[in-house]
Design a protein around this motif. Structure first.
Motif: not given
Length: 153
Positions: A126-133
């Motif tokens: 929880e709190g992580d994020s990542f880019e999806c391209d």
């Protein structure tokens, strides 16, 4: 699941086309295993043309919860409105080709709840994020899976 069955997913970390694995890297399943008489490269091309308004986007990791039989599978829900749109657009294209989709065939399909399952290979928090391209087409090959193609947003 049979050899040649495929699914569409987004990996938390970019993966090269042609990669082979037995243990899944962290991912979000967009559409589960399906069967279709169209090659993965051709399907990737069609999906790329079919996706409306696709651009790279951020995925935010939300709370941990449990899914599956007896709620024993630990997952983190994820949030990105684009995931809902991509799931719908992908299913519509597969339906237009009369693809067999496992969760529709066995009537286990529920509302799409994007999530990343905690695996032996790792987990998100929880709190992580990542880019999806990009999305990926993964095929089943008996005791391993292979990344066949990618659809770049």
């Amino acid at each position: 699941m049979l050899p040649g069955d495929r699914l569409i997913c987004a990996f938390v970390k970019s993966q090269p086309i042609g990669s082979i694995f037995k243990d899944w890297p962290l991912h979000i399943t967009i559409v589960p295993w399906f069967r279709l008489d169209t090659s993965s490269p051709r399907l990737a091309e069609q999906l790329s043309e079919h996706y409306i308004g696709s651009n790279a986007f951020r995925v935010d990791v939300l709370k941990e919860t449990q899914f599956g039989y007896k709620k024993l599978k630990v997952v983190n829900l994820v949030a990105a409105p684009e995931l809902i749109r991509l799931e719908g657009q992908t299913r519509r294209l597969l339906h237009s080709h009369k693809a067999w989709v496992v969760d529709e065939a066995d009537k286990t399909r529920k509302g799409f709840r994007p999530h990343v399952t905690a695996l032996n290979t790792g987990r998100v928090h929880e709190g992580d994020s990542f880019e999806c391209d990009r999305l990926y087409i993964v095929s089943q090959h008996g005791d391993f899976k292979q990344i066949d193609s990618q659809i770049i947003s």
